[in-house]
Design an enzyme around this catalytic site. Structure first.
Site, PDB file in Angstrom:
ATOM      1  N   GLU A   1       0.759  -1.293   0.030  1.00  0.00           N
ATOM      2  CA  GLU A   1       0.118  -0.099  -0.099  1.00  0.00           C
ATOM      3  C   GLU A   1       0.752   1.430   0.004  1.00  0.00           C
ATOM      4  O   GLU A   1       1.202   1.727   1.091  1.00  0.00           O
ATOM      5  CB  GLU A   1      -0.899  -0.084   1.303  1.00  0.00           C
ATOM      6  CG  GLU A   1      -1.922   1.219   1.321  1.00  0.00           C
ATOM      7  CD  GLU A   1      -2.939   1.117   2.333  1.00  0.00           C
ATOM      8  OE1 GLU A   1      -2.656   0.470   3.515  1.00  0.00           O
ATOM      9  OE2 GLU A   1      -3.583   2.192   2.486  1.00  0.00           O
TER      10      GLU A   1
ATOM     11  N   LYS B   1      -2.543  -2.279  -3.106  1.00  0.00           N
ATOM     12  CA  LYS B   1      -3.672  -1.250  -2.441  1.00  0.00           C
ATOM     13  C   LYS B   1      -3.284  -0.039  -2.619  1.00  0.00           C
ATOM     14  O   LYS B   1      -2.617   0.631  -1.868  1.00  0.00           O
ATOM     15  CB  LYS B   1      -3.645  -1.771  -0.830  1.00  0.00           C
ATOM     16  CG  LYS B   1      -4.807  -0.758  -0.351  1.00  0.00           C
ATOM     17  CD  LYS B   1      -5.129  -1.261   1.031  1.00  0.00           C
ATOM     18  CE  LYS B   1      -6.115  -0.237   1.745  1.00  0.00           C
ATOM     19  NZ  LYS B   1      -6.672  -0.840   2.714  1.00  0.00           N
TER      20      LYS B   1
HETATM   21  P1  13P Z   1      -9.392   3.847   4.236  1.00  0.00           P
HETATM   22  O1  13P Z   1     -10.220   3.314   3.301  1.00  0.00           O
HETATM   23  O2  13P Z   1     -10.409   4.565   5.409  1.00  0.00           O
HETATM   24  O3  13P Z   1      -8.500   5.141   3.503  1.00  0.00           O
HETATM   25  O4  13P Z   1      -8.551   2.814   5.000  1.00  0.00           O
HETATM   26  C1  13P Z   1      -7.910   2.025   4.360  1.00  0.00           C
HETATM   27  C2  13P Z   1      -6.476   1.494   4.904  1.00  0.00           C
HETATM   28  O5  13P Z   1      -6.412   0.535   5.078  1.00  0.00           O
HETATM   29  C3  13P Z   1      -5.654   2.475   4.879  1.00  0.00           C
HETATM   30  O6  13P Z   1      -4.529   1.878   5.615  1.00  0.00           O
END
Ligand code: 13P
Length: 330
Positions: free
Chosen positions: A176, A218
């Site tokens: 991510e 992600k």
């Molecule tokens: P949000 O969808 O609230 O941005 O959170 C996703 C997430 O796991 C951030 O690390």
């Protein structure tokens, strides 16, 4: 490393019509969410809230996996450890393994994610608890003169090292690299920074010999910032998002699961719908939302047992809408 397990877990995480629930808020973050309903976060209130979510009848129709926090993976629901409780419903347990972000020394306004220390032994422990995938969030901030190449490179490097440690344990890494929506930049700026960040991330993943078929990406959507004066439409967001990924994400990656990043539940749903209407996509384009899936449920719940059914109704309705959006339906 068992590549067959990695591939099959990754495929299951992005199974048709399904996506991931990010319920891995740290103690600090869950308190921010609870502030909206005037509730104090304690291990007991935290598990009551998560029990409300995870015991929602039928949510497994729309949710393939749940990202847990360290505290939650050690807790139980009705006497059953949380990972097994989820598993019985056919939901895969995942775990946030990063330890949050801190200021990057010498680079004002930029962040680096911590958590590589003792990662191997922590992953071994989480695997024994039943975790089949993990998450690591890197944060890239757009501002005056930032992000710097140094910040992007350092974060990409850490993501790649994390991913390699995960795969060693046959745990699928959710990678991510989040470009924050904070600021007043336009869609083009977001596209430029996200492209650079993703290119560097895949360069480092390859350098660390990470098996791309066993990775889930992600990312943020390509979007205009919260304070931008030129608000991009859902169609513009979708077009820019898919264009960007076609340029930078290798086809071996089985799925892309978006974060919601501060979009409202409706925005995150509509944008995902438009993204899934664009032709020529080569991966599953799904969701791993935290706030966009939970915001309505938490308000309905308000920390009260008598509201559980109502809150579960809100939660399920949002899961269903997002699942339809992911299939290009509204
Ligand atoms: P949000 O969808 O609230 O941005 O959170 C996703 C997430 O796991 C951030 O690390």
């Amino acid at each position: 490393m068992d590549i067959t397990i990695l591939k099959s877990t990754a495929q299951a995480m992005v199974a048709k019509g399904k996506g991931i629930l990010a319920a891995d808020e740290s103690s600090k973050t869950i308190q921010k969410r609870f502030d909206k309903i005037g509730l104090k976060s304690t291990p007991e209130t935290n598990i009551s809230y998560r029990k409300m979510l995870f015991s929602t009848p039928q949510f497994e129709k729309y949710i393939s996996g749940v990202i847990l926090y360290d505290e939650t993976i050690r807790q139980s629901i009705d006497g059953t450890p949380v990972p097994q409780y989820l598993q019985r419903k056919g939901v895969i347990a995942g775990i946030k393994v990063d330890r949050g972000v801190v200021d990057l020394p010498n680079f004002t306004g930029e962040k680096i994610t911590e958590g590589l220390d003792s990662l191997r032994s922590r992953l071994e422990e989480y695997k024994a608890f039943g975790a089949k995938f993990a998450k690591w969030r890197a944060v890239i901030t757009i501002g005056e003169g930032i992000p710097t190449d140094t910040c992007i490179e350092a974060n990409a490097q850490n993501l790649a090292i994390y991913a390699a440690f995960c795969q060693e344990q046959s745990i699928v890494p959710i990678v991510e690299p989040e470009v924050l929506m904070d600021g007043d930049f336009d869609l083009e700026k977001c596209k430029e920074v996200s492209t650079k960040t993703l290119k560097k991330t895949f360069e480092k993943l390859r350098a660390h010999k990470v098996v791309l078929e066993g990775v889930i990406l992600k990312p943020n959507m390509i979007i205009s910032a919260k304070l931008s004066t030129t608000k991009a439409s859902a169609k513009e967001i979708a077009k820019a998002t898919v264009e960007t990924f076609l340029e930078v994400v290798p086809k071996e990656v089985p799925g892309i699961v978006f974060l919601s990043g501060g979009q409202t539940p409706n925005q995150a749903t509509e944008n995902l719908y438009e993204i899934n209407l664009i032709p020529g996509r080569r991966w599953q384009l799904s969701y791993s939302y935290g706030r966009a899936l939970q915001d309505e449920a938490i308000i309905s719940w308000a920390g009260k047992d008598e509201n559980i059914k109502l809150a579960q109704g809100s939660f399920l309705a949002r899961c269903k809408k997002v699942s339809l959006a992911r299939q290009g339906k509204l």
